[in-house]
Write a protein that holds these residues in place. Sequence first.
Motif, PDB file in Angstrom:
ATOM      1  N   ARG A 362     -23.665 -10.050  58.429  1.00  0.00           N
ATOM      2  CA  ARG A 362     -24.357  -8.789  58.185  1.00  0.00           C
ATOM      3  C   ARG A 362     -25.042  -8.878  56.829  1.00  0.00           C
ATOM      4  O   ARG A 362     -24.801  -9.790  56.036  1.00  0.00           O
ATOM      5  N   ARG A 363     -25.891  -7.948  56.573  1.00  0.00           N
ATOM      6  CA  ARG A 363     -26.685  -7.979  55.349  1.00  0.00           C
ATOM      7  C   ARG A 363     -25.776  -8.030  54.124  1.00  0.00           C
ATOM      8  O   ARG A 363     -24.777  -7.319  54.033  1.00  0.00           O
ATOM      9  N   GLU A 372     -31.198 -14.224  54.417  1.00  0.00           N
ATOM     10  CA  GLU A 372     -31.459 -13.730  55.765  1.00  0.00           C
ATOM     11  C   GLU A 372     -31.389 -14.889  56.736  1.00  0.00           C
ATOM     12  O   GLU A 372     -31.623 -16.043  56.367  1.00  0.00           O
ATOM     13  N   ASN A 373     -31.060 -14.578  57.982  1.00  0.00           N
ATOM     14  CA  ASN A 373     -31.028 -15.609  59.005  1.00  0.00           C
ATOM     15  C   ASN A 373     -32.443 -15.999  59.415  1.00  0.00           C
ATOM     16  O   ASN A 373     -33.408 -15.258  59.185  1.00  0.00           O
ATOM     17  N   ASP A 375     -33.891 -16.104  62.256  1.00  0.00           N
ATOM     18  CA  ASP A 375     -34.552 -15.206  63.211  1.00  0.00           C
ATOM     19  C   ASP A 375     -34.599 -13.763  62.729  1.00  0.00           C
ATOM     20  O   ASP A 375     -34.979 -12.869  63.496  1.00  0.00           O
ATOM     21  N   MET A 376     -34.199 -13.538  61.463  1.00  0.00           N
ATOM     22  CA  MET A 376     -34.277 -12.212  60.827  1.00  0.00           C
ATOM     23  C   MET A 376     -33.384 -11.179  61.510  1.00  0.00           C
ATOM     24  O   MET A 376     -33.618  -9.980  61.421  1.00  0.00           O
ATOM     25  N   THR A 377     -32.323 -11.630  62.215  1.00  0.00           N
ATOM     26  CA  THR A 377     -31.381 -10.707  62.853  1.00  0.00           C
ATOM     27  C   THR A 377     -29.981 -10.999  62.323  1.00  0.00           C
ATOM     28  O   THR A 377     -29.746 -11.994  61.633  1.00  0.00           O
ATOM     29  N   PHE A 378     -29.015 -10.140  62.676  1.00  0.00           N
ATOM     30  CA  PHE A 378     -27.611 -10.317  62.305  1.00  0.00           C
ATOM     31  C   PHE A 378     -26.762 -10.185  63.565  1.00  0.00           C
ATOM     32  O   PHE A 378     -27.074  -9.394  64.465  1.00  0.00           O
ATOM     33  N   GLN A 379     -25.669 -10.929  63.635  1.00  0.00           N
ATOM     34  CA  GLN A 379     -24.831 -10.937  64.829  1.00  0.00           C
ATOM     35  C   GLN A 379     -23.499 -10.235  64.631  1.00  0.00           C
ATOM     36  O   GLN A 379     -22.674 -10.215  65.531  1.00  0.00           O
TER      37      GLN A 379
END
Length: 683
Positions: A362-363, A372-373, A375-379
């Motif tokens: 998470r951020r 940041e990842n 793909d600019m998302t968090f899991q």
Amino acid sequence: MAVVATLGLGVPAVWKNYEASLPPLDLKAALRGSTVAVDRHGKLLRAFTTEDGRWRLPVTVDDVDPRFIDMLLAYEDRRFYNHHGVDWQALARAAGQMLRHGRIVSGGSTITMQVARLIDPPQDQRSLAAKLRQVVRALELERTLKKREILDLYLALAPYGGNLEGLRAASLSWFGKEPRRLSFAEQALLVGLPQAPEARRPDRDLNAALRARDRILDRSQQAGLLSAEERAGALREAFKGERKAFPAYASHAAAAAHAAEPQRRVLQFTIDQRLQASLEQLVRENVDRLGPKVTGALLAIDNATGEILAHVGSADHLSQDRAGAIDMTQALRSPGSTLKPFIYALAFEDGLAHPETLMEDRRARYGIYAPENFDMTFQGQITARKALQNSLNVPAVALLNDLGPARLLARLRNAGATVVLPPESPPGLAIALGGLGITLRDLARLYAGLARRGDVPDLIDRRDRPPPAPAQQHIAEPVAAWYVADILRGAPPPTNALSGGIAFKTGTSYGYRDAFAVGFDRRLTIAVWFGRADNGAVPGLVARQVAAPVLFDAFSRAGATYEPVPQPPGAIISTTSNLPPPLRHLRKDAPKTVAAAAGAPLKIAYPPDGARVDLGLTGGGTSALALKAQGGVAPFTWMVNGAPVGAADIRRQTQWRPDGSGFARVSIIDAKGASDSVLVRLE
């Protein structure tokens, strides 16, 4: 009768005096030829011209098809094994023909006489004095050498047109193959070429070369060396008469070795020529679709021995557009995410985590740094195994924050890798994502260490030198190394491969400048890189799409059996719920680098108070003064003589350029208001 007796006694004396007047033959100097680089099996990788620009490769009778020797003797010297260097019958015949026709019809020279002429060339090859010298030298050779050794000299020294000397150089240049693999037609052409090497050069007068070839085929059939069918087939064989390029495999390794040891004539490498040729072609094929300035590099390592089986320094060592002369296996590049496995290995080794430990994706923010990842998302919540397999940035940075960047750097360096940080930059969390420089060679060594239970091998590239003493360098403990290998075996493969084959990791550097893929099984480690030698950006240069498919293709070409790294004792095989409670979630009581730094008092580490610092200012120099601090809480503000030095910065070091010599008061203030100050004299 007295006159005849006197002549009979005088001729041998004159002959003996003439022979004694000649300088001794220097066979060693005559045979000084090209330096050749050969592979682990003795196959040619690359050759270099002699100092005077000639190709003269080592060759002996054992390297040649026996039929070639038969053709050569049938055409040149039928009584080679029966005379002692001079065929007096052939000389008499040649002399009679010259008297009848007023010109030389046949030379009468034996193979031994031709060798004598090549070793000790007279100024006038056609004069009677020159012929006499050849006779004397031929008899001398026959007294000191065996027939086989004389044939070896002929095969090594015979001229074949231009700067080609010796059968092997001619065979490679005119036909692109070793002498043992020549066809009957090719053998016949090379038998006839030395008699008139310039007049019969195939690239100048192909018809003359073919006429000589056909005469030798006819003579060979008459001598019973060829059947009528074999001769007819050889006569039909096409030949364009074009010179071919000499083999140039592993050019960078060979050139570096030749430059280091210019006097050594044979350089034997651990490389496998077949594999090298295949992998060079693989890299070359893939850069063509990436752009005219993109190049590539590849290393293949035998994990058991550390021997380099393939060394591809660039896609094309002759290409100026791709800067092909640069060996990119030795270039410092940003490794992207390929260092993440070593972060996890440290965490596993410390008992901070297990492959099934749950982590938070998470951020997060660390001072002004917010990773940041890709793909600019968090899991969200995810196991360490999945986080590494999916190459998530945020969990890797969180682990490195717990471990400390300096510790990762120390581990890499202690394992023998050269890692370089940006100038004036302390180790920071960005190194988790490739914020440092490392070579493909060192990266390959480190991954080979994972395949060897953490024991990093010394890379060996030569078989003609004693191996180095084992350095006993380690990148991880056996269990931690196996955990990482087991995780990476399950990483999602590229579209051209099946999962579960090799353990591998990719890495794409910031700005799409580097694409890495490194993989291993128990037997083999292969490291691949693509990018531009000038460090320019390449749009779309994503390692998973560019480097990973090449990695799997390289393993396939190497005949990989995909044998996994064996599990060591002590490894815990468990689901998350069955782990010991401290390992189920990433421990929150682990020391944080920021908190640890906050606990240490702020102090200027350099320059020390009262120091005299020689910056060359008294001589008109303009050197900068390095400023370094330890402890405290970022960001930091530096001041000199009451004036700030730049803006507040999270780094603990900077530099200040004075405008002259004298005393200076250096101060620093951290985010909590703590300060320190020193007084120094600058000279």
